[in-house]
Design an enzyme around this catalytic site. Structure first.
Site, PDB file in Angstrom:
ATOM      1  N   GLU A  77       0.837  -1.212   0.000  1.00 12.89           N
ATOM      2  CA  GLU A  77       0.000   0.000   0.000  1.00 12.89           C
ATOM      3  C   GLU A  77       0.867   1.255   0.000  1.00 12.89           C
ATOM      4  O   GLU A  77       0.570   2.218  -0.727  1.00 12.89           O
ATOM      5  CB  GLU A  77      -0.922   0.036   1.239  1.00 12.89           C
ATOM      6  CG  GLU A  77      -2.076  -0.942   1.184  1.00 12.89           C
ATOM      7  CD  GLU A  77      -1.715  -2.305   1.745  1.00 12.89           C
ATOM      8  OE1 GLU A  77      -0.510  -2.638   1.789  1.00 12.89           O
ATOM      9  OE2 GLU A  77      -2.639  -3.034   2.132  1.00 12.89           O
ATOM     10  N   CYS A  82      -0.937   0.237   7.267  1.00 14.05           N
ATOM     11  CA  CYS A  82      -1.465   0.557   5.930  1.00 14.05           C
ATOM     12  C   CYS A  82      -2.877   1.125   6.029  1.00 14.05           C
ATOM     13  O   CYS A  82      -3.270   1.974   5.220  1.00 14.05           O
ATOM     14  CB  CYS A  82      -1.453  -0.690   5.055  1.00 14.05           C
ATOM     15  SG  CYS A  82       0.223  -1.230   4.735  1.00 14.05           S
ATOM     16  N   ALA A 119       9.040 -43.496 -13.016  1.00 19.37           N
ATOM     17  CA  ALA A 119      10.330 -44.080 -13.402  1.00 19.37           C
ATOM     18  C   ALA A 119      10.093 -45.509 -13.885  1.00 19.37           C
ATOM     19  O   ALA A 119       9.034 -46.081 -13.631  1.00 19.37           O
ATOM     20  CB  ALA A 119      11.294 -44.093 -12.211  1.00 19.37           C
ATOM     21  N   SER A 139      14.584 -42.525 -14.778  1.00 19.80           N
ATOM     22  CA  SER A 139      13.463 -41.591 -14.925  1.00 19.80           C
ATOM     23  C   SER A 139      13.784 -40.436 -15.863  1.00 19.80           C
ATOM     24  O   SER A 139      12.941 -39.544 -16.038  1.00 19.80           O
ATOM     25  CB  SER A 139      13.061 -41.048 -13.554  1.00 19.80           C
ATOM     26  OG  SER A 139      14.099 -40.247 -13.031  1.00 19.80           O
ATOM     27  N   TRP A 159      14.375 -39.155 -19.437  1.00 15.42           N
ATOM     28  CA  TRP A 159      13.310 -38.290 -18.969  1.00 15.42           C
ATOM     29  C   TRP A 159      11.946 -38.882 -19.309  1.00 15.42           C
ATOM     30  O   TRP A 159      11.816 -39.528 -20.333  1.00 15.42           O
ATOM     31  CB  TRP A 159      13.398 -36.875 -19.568  1.00 15.42           C
ATOM     32  CG  TRP A 159      14.662 -36.178 -19.172  1.00 15.42           C
ATOM     33  CD1 TRP A 159      15.770 -36.025 -19.917  1.00 15.42           C
ATOM     34  CD2 TRP A 159      14.937 -35.553 -17.903  1.00 15.42           C
ATOM     35  NE1 TRP A 159      16.735 -35.331 -19.216  1.00 15.42           N
ATOM     36  CE2 TRP A 159      16.240 -35.033 -17.969  1.00 15.42           C
ATOM     37  CE3 TRP A 159      14.231 -35.372 -16.724  1.00 15.42           C
ATOM     38  CZ2 TRP A 159      16.848 -34.350 -16.913  1.00 15.42           C
ATOM     39  CZ3 TRP A 159      14.843 -34.700 -15.678  1.00 15.42           C
ATOM     40  CH2 TRP A 159      16.128 -34.193 -15.784  1.00 15.42           C
ATOM     41  N   ARG A 175      10.222 -23.805 -10.046  1.00  9.76           N
ATOM     42  CA  ARG A 175      11.290 -23.800  -9.036  1.00  9.76           C
ATOM     43  C   ARG A 175      11.640 -22.368  -8.646  1.00  9.76           C
ATOM     44  O   ARG A 175      11.903 -22.072  -7.479  1.00  9.76           O
ATOM     45  CB  ARG A 175      12.553 -24.482  -9.590  1.00  9.76           C
ATOM     46  CG  ARG A 175      12.458 -25.983  -9.719  1.00  9.76           C
ATOM     47  CD  ARG A 175      13.747 -26.542 -10.317  1.00  9.76           C
ATOM     48  NE  ARG A 175      13.715 -28.002 -10.416  1.00  9.76           N
ATOM     49  CZ  ARG A 175      14.676 -28.735 -10.927  1.00  9.76           C
ATOM     50  NH1 ARG A 175      15.769 -28.149 -11.414  1.00  9.76           N
ATOM     51  NH2 ARG A 175      14.566 -30.055 -10.965  1.00  9.76           N
ATOM     52  N   GLY A 197      10.878 -38.408  -4.609  1.00 11.96           N
ATOM     53  CA  GLY A 197      10.149 -39.363  -5.427  1.00 11.96           C
ATOM     54  C   GLY A 197       8.874 -39.889  -4.777  1.00 11.96           C
ATOM     55  O   GLY A 197       8.214 -39.172  -4.012  1.00 11.96           O
ATOM     56  N   ALA A 224       6.653 -38.311  -1.819  1.00 15.48           N
ATOM     57  CA  ALA A 224       5.314 -37.812  -2.176  1.00 15.48           C
ATOM     58  C   ALA A 224       4.282 -38.405  -1.220  1.00 15.48           C
ATOM     59  O   ALA A 224       3.414 -37.699  -0.691  1.00 15.48           O
ATOM     60  CB  ALA A 224       4.992 -38.194  -3.616  1.00 15.48           C
TER      61      ALA A 224
END
Ligand SMILES: NC(=O)C1=CN([C@@H]2O[C@H](COP(=O)(O)OP(=O)(O)OC[C@H]3O[C@@H](n4cnc5c(N)ncnc54)[C@H](OP(=O)(O)O)[C@@H]3O)[C@@H](O)[C@H]2O)C=CC1
Ligand SMILES: Nc1c(N[C@@H]2O[C@H](COP(=O)(O)O)[C@@H](O)[C@H]2O)[nH]c(=O)[nH]c1=O
Length: 276
Positions: free
Chosen positions: A9, A41, A118, A124, A126, A140, A209, A213
């Site tokens: 602001e 603000c 993979a 893996s 690509w 990233r 991986g 995850a």
């Protein structure tokens, strides 16, 4: 803009000059607390005398929540919240820190049509093509930290930096989920406590991986899923996500909503946000 002061602001009012009688649109409720680095603000806006202030997201910070809007109203300025997904998304890191006490976590997976990241032997590179991989680098660049599991480190010795012209200096800090000695340039991190403790990190980008995850998903620590899918079939490969402890399908529904879709060369990109 980076966190801290001056807030947006102050910068915007300085750039705009006279805003008396105008309508001011802000993503986050104007703060109601001053600091040694600048006035609140809400007070700056009261001084600038716009007719109306439209806010995209109420500030979860208890020092401001509701009182930024109240201060404007008390000064005779019409102040409304117009809930906005775009505003919420643009503040996702800040909101995760305030509401969940941890960074906003994006889990990225680059998989085949049949959900493998993979071959069975771990190869893996690509699965996805060059355009999708360049897109990953742009993602990233938006993160404060990037994380992979020890298995990915051992299989790929990844660089995990940003290799897009002009954005090389935006490479995030590199973190490794491992009990093994940590290679140079990486910081070892324990799961899940350290994720919660990353006070300086607003945006964490997890690049796999499968076991990593699953760890983040099982602990409900993923706010955004980014899936790159290549038109290839792998068959008996490594499934993108390991065991997340799901035992009934009902529990799997109603958790994710579509956030973004794009075609990237021959691959597709689909992002989902976690419904909370
Ligand atoms: N296509 C794609 O998008 C990607 C593909 N890959 C591929 O995936 C494979 C690697 O995946 P995967 O074998 O599942 O390994 P991960 O990369 O998920 O690493 C597993 C390791 O991470 C650590 N870890 C994970 N979860 C926890 C937890 N909850 N607590 C403590 N430590 C944890 C442990 O490290 P430690 O054993 O060191 O203690 C564990 O052995 C490779 O073949 C790689 O090429 C990887 C990333 C992305
Ligand atoms: N295989 C695979 C990905 N793999 C991810 O990228 C990492 C390698 O990063 P870098 O060394 O910086 O190029 C690797 O360890 C894994 O986390 N990513 C993708 O976009 N598409 C792919 O097909």
């Amino acid at each position: 803009m980076a966190g801290g002061r001056p807030h947006a602001e102050a910068v915007a009012l300085e750039a705009a000059g006279d805003v008396a009688g105008a309508t001011v649109y802000v993503t986050l409720e104007p703060c109601a607390h001053s600091s040694h680095r600048g006035p609140a603000c809400a007070d700056l806006l009261v001084e600038a005398r716009p007719a109306r202030v439209v806010v995209g997201v109420e500030d979860p910070d208890p020092r401001t929540a509701g009182s930024g809007l109240a201060r404007l109203s008390q000064a005779g300025i019409r102040a409304d919240i117009l809930p906005s997904t775009e505003a919420r998304e643009s503040l996702a890191g800040y909101l995760a820190r305030k509401r969940l006490g941890r960074p906003h976590v994006t889990l990225k997976l680059a998989m085949s049509l049949d959900g493998c990241i993979a071959l069975a032997d771990g190869t893996s590179q690509w699965v996805t093509g060059a355009v999708a991989r360049a897109h990953v680098h742009s993602r990233r660049a938006k993160a404060d930290a990037i994380l992979v599991g020890g298995g990915t480190w051992r299989a790929d010795a990844p660089r995990l930096d940003v290799r897009l012209p002009g954005l090389e200096d935006r490479s995030p800090e590199r973190w490794l989920l491992t009990s093994e000695p940590c290679p140079d340039g990486f910081r070892a991190i324990a799961f899940p406590d350290a994720v919660m403790e990353m006070a300086e990190v607003q945006y964490l980008y997890v690049e796999g991986g499968a076991q990593t995850a699953a760890s983040f998903l099982a602990a409900d620590l993923v706010d955004r899923l980014e899936i790159y899918r290549a038109p290839v079939l792998i068959g008996a490969g490594l499934r993108a996500v390991g065991d997340i402890g799901l035992d009934e399908l009902d529990g799997a529904h109603g958790r994710w909503e579509l956030a973004e879709q794009a075609q990237l060369g021959s691959d597709t990109f689909t992002a989902y946000r976690r419904l909370r």
